[in-house]
Design a protein around this motif. Structure first.
Motif, PDB file in Angstrom:
ATOM      1  N   GLN A  11       1.031  -1.300   0.137  1.00 56.04           N
ATOM      2  CA  GLN A  11      -0.146  -0.146  -0.088  1.00 56.04           C
ATOM      3  C   GLN A  11       0.970   1.265  -0.044  1.00 56.04           C
ATOM      4  O   GLN A  11       1.888   1.201   0.927  1.00 56.04           O
ATOM      5  CB  GLN A  11      -0.915   0.189   1.157  1.00 56.04           C
ATOM      6  CG  GLN A  11      -1.816   1.147   1.265  1.00 56.04           C
ATOM      7  CD  GLN A  11      -2.635   1.354   2.353  1.00 56.04           C
ATOM      8  OE1 GLN A  11      -2.245   1.124   3.462  1.00 56.04           O
ATOM      9  NE2 GLN A  11      -4.021   1.376   2.322  1.00 56.04           N
ATOM     10  N   CYS A  12       0.564   2.218  -0.919  1.00 57.74           N
ATOM     11  CA  CYS A  12       1.208   3.574  -0.982  1.00 57.74           C
ATOM     12  C   CYS A  12       0.882   4.181   0.397  1.00 57.74           C
ATOM     13  O   CYS A  12      -0.160   4.323   0.773  1.00 57.74           O
ATOM     14  CB  CYS A  12       0.882   4.191  -2.292  1.00 57.74           C
ATOM     15  SG  CYS A  12       1.619   5.940  -2.403  1.00 57.74           S
ATOM     16  N   GLN A  13       2.081   4.786   0.973  1.00 53.51           N
ATOM     17  CA  GLN A  13       1.937   5.658   2.247  1.00 53.51           C
ATOM     18  C   GLN A  13       1.397   6.865   1.988  1.00 53.51           C
ATOM     19  O   GLN A  13       0.798   7.446   2.996  1.00 53.51           O
ATOM     20  CB  GLN A  13       3.298   5.676   3.032  1.00 53.51           C
ATOM     21  CG  GLN A  13       3.917   4.297   3.464  1.00 53.51           C
ATOM     22  CD  GLN A  13       2.995   3.527   4.219  1.00 53.51           C
ATOM     23  OE1 GLN A  13       2.459   4.099   5.247  1.00 53.51           O
ATOM     24  NE2 GLN A  13       2.871   2.112   3.939  1.00 53.51           N
ATOM     25  N   GLU A  14       1.476   7.565   0.815  1.00 53.20           N
ATOM     26  CA  GLU A  14       0.943   8.603   0.582  1.00 53.20           C
ATOM     27  C   GLU A  14      -0.539   8.688  -0.033  1.00 53.20           C
ATOM     28  O   GLU A  14      -1.388   9.456   0.595  1.00 53.20           O
ATOM     29  CB  GLU A  14       1.851   9.451  -0.730  1.00 53.20           C
ATOM     30  CG  GLU A  14       3.058   9.544  -0.184  1.00 53.20           C
ATOM     31  CD  GLU A  14       3.205  10.665   0.909  1.00 53.20           C
ATOM     32  OE1 GLU A  14       2.507  11.380   1.175  1.00 53.20           O
ATOM     33  OE2 GLU A  14       4.124  10.625   1.987  1.00 53.20           O
ATOM     34  N   ARG A  29       7.737   1.825  -7.248  1.00 51.26           N
ATOM     35  CA  ARG A  29       7.095   3.438  -7.041  1.00 51.26           C
ATOM     36  C   ARG A  29       5.635   3.231  -7.433  1.00 51.26           C
ATOM     37  O   ARG A  29       5.056   2.413  -8.118  1.00 51.26           O
ATOM     38  CB  ARG A  29       7.833   4.498  -7.923  1.00 51.26           C
ATOM     39  CG  ARG A  29       9.263   4.693  -7.333  1.00 51.26           C
ATOM     40  CD  ARG A  29       9.656   6.054  -8.107  1.00 51.26           C
ATOM     41  NE  ARG A  29      11.242   6.572  -7.367  1.00 51.26           N
ATOM     42  CZ  ARG A  29      11.287   7.044  -6.572  1.00 51.26           C
ATOM     43  NH1 ARG A  29      10.336   7.686  -5.904  1.00 51.26           N
ATOM     44  NH2 ARG A  29      12.465   7.298  -6.089  1.00 51.26           N
ATOM     45  N   CYS A  30       4.976   4.139  -6.728  1.00 47.38           N
ATOM     46  CA  CYS A  30       3.476   4.019  -6.923  1.00 47.38           C
ATOM     47  C   CYS A  30       3.391   4.534  -8.170  1.00 47.38           C
ATOM     48  O   CYS A  30       3.694   5.740  -8.506  1.00 47.38           O
ATOM     49  CB  CYS A  30       2.880   4.882  -5.749  1.00 47.38           C
ATOM     50  SG  CYS A  30       1.057   5.354  -6.041  1.00 47.38           S
ATOM     51  N   CYS A  33       1.452   8.382  -7.348  1.00 46.37           N
ATOM     52  CA  CYS A  33       1.852   9.502  -6.916  1.00 46.37           C
ATOM     53  C   CYS A  33       3.343   9.439  -6.968  1.00 46.37           C
ATOM     54  O   CYS A  33       4.024  10.374  -6.601  1.00 46.37           O
ATOM     55  CB  CYS A  33       1.422   9.875  -5.512  1.00 46.37           C
ATOM     56  SG  CYS A  33       1.735   8.407  -4.316  1.00 46.37           S
ATOM     57  N   THR A  35       5.518   7.567  -5.343  1.00 43.55           N
ATOM     58  CA  THR A  35       6.076   7.717  -4.132  1.00 43.55           C
ATOM     59  C   THR A  35       6.870   6.289  -3.922  1.00 43.55           C
ATOM     60  O   THR A  35       6.012   5.354  -4.522  1.00 43.55           O
ATOM     61  CB  THR A  35       5.152   7.722  -3.064  1.00 43.55           C
ATOM     62  OG1 THR A  35       4.794   9.182  -3.052  1.00 43.55           O
ATOM     63  CG2 THR A  35       5.885   7.862  -1.583  1.00 43.55           C
ATOM     64  N   ARG A  36       7.671   6.232  -3.405  1.00 41.37           N
ATOM     65  CA  ARG A  36       8.703   5.051  -3.167  1.00 41.37           C
ATOM     66  C   ARG A  36       7.734   3.972  -2.405  1.00 41.37           C
ATOM     67  O   ARG A  36       7.167   4.452  -1.283  1.00 41.37           O
ATOM     68  CB  ARG A  36       9.991   4.981  -2.532  1.00 41.37           C
ATOM     69  CG  ARG A  36      10.592   3.440  -2.550  1.00 41.37           C
ATOM     70  CD  ARG A  36      12.128   3.807  -2.036  1.00 41.37           C
ATOM     71  NE  ARG A  36      13.014   4.871  -2.989  1.00 41.37           N
ATOM     72  CZ  ARG A  36      13.538   4.480  -4.232  1.00 41.37           C
ATOM     73  NH1 ARG A  36      13.331   3.014  -4.503  1.00 41.37           N
ATOM     74  NH2 ARG A  36      14.218   5.193  -4.978  1.00 41.37           N
ATOM     75  N   VAL A  37       7.536   2.662  -2.506  1.00 39.66           N
ATOM     76  CA  VAL A  37       6.481   1.753  -1.990  1.00 39.66           C
ATOM     77  C   VAL A  37       7.293   0.831  -1.325  1.00 39.66           C
ATOM     78  O   VAL A  37       8.504   0.316  -1.511  1.00 39.66           O
ATOM     79  CB  VAL A  37       5.644   1.023  -2.914  1.00 39.66           C
ATOM     80  CG1 VAL A  37       4.857   0.069  -2.575  1.00 39.66           C
ATOM     81  CG2 VAL A  37       4.891   1.913  -3.965  1.00 39.66           C
TER      82      VAL A  37
END
Length: 207
Positions: A11-14, A29-30, A33, A35-37
């Protein structure tokens, strides 16, 4: 039964998008967005312990240094959290004294001890059922939103009582330390990945 991590789902944290990880998660990466996953928040336990231990250290000056100093006709009277609470109780303000005692002393202790128990349980040092750990964490997380109430009380008190040279209230170093305790406990709760609770339970079930 396999969990999401074993099924290569992160799950992406962002943006909280569920992602099917088909390659090395460190390079993933997501797609929404960018973001590193990660399967779990990196170094979650280490970060939580660091914030928690620092908060425990700051509790000492927060309770023993003056949180405010009342100056009246040239005489200064410093007050710690406890002495201020006792003074309020003796001056027929028992309700306010109880509120300050709970918010300034009991709540920070509850948050620190509660997080410590959760961390020790996740590290398999003590046994607490996953549901109880989650209920305890949710209580800590909810209380954290109201923990900064005392700082607002101090700021309002300074604004109301301050009357120049005859009567004034100055905020002491204890208030700064108490504010750091509040912030550090909030950061400790935010840095903890609750999925670690269920990871341990899942490993125990498989055994």
């Amino acid at each position: 039964m396999q969990n999401a991590k074993e099924n290569q789902i992160a799950q992406c944290q962002e943006c909280h998008l569920l992602i099917n990880v088909e390659e090395d998660v460190k390079r993933q990466r997501c797609p929404r967005c960018f973001t590193r996953v990660y399967f779990r928040i990196p170094r979650s336990l280490q970060k939580t312990w660091a914030f928690l231990i620092t908060a425990m250290v700051m509790m000492i000056p927060a309770n023993f240094l003056p949180i405010s100093t009342l100056t009246s006709t040239g005489t200064s009277t410093p007050d710690t959290i406890m002495s201020g609470t006792i003074a309020l109780a003796k001056s027929d303000n028992l309700g306010i004294a109880i509120i300050i005692f709970i918010a300034s002393i009991l709540v920070p202790l509850f948050k620190i001890i509660g997080l410590m128990l959760i961390l020790l349980s996740v590290q398999n040092k003590i046994f607490i059922t996953p549901k109880r750990k989650l209920l305890l964490f949710n209580a800590i997380h909810w209380i954290g939103k109201w923990s900064i109430m005392d700082l607002f009380v101090i700021s309002i008190m300074v604004a109301v009582i301050n009357r120049g040279n005859l009567l004034s209230v100055d905020v002491g170093y204890g208030a700064t330390c108490f504010g750091l305790v509040v912030v550090l406990t909030i950061l400790a709760a935010e840095s903890f990945d609750t999925r670690l609770i269920w990871d341990l339970n899942h490993k125990n079930e498989r055994k």
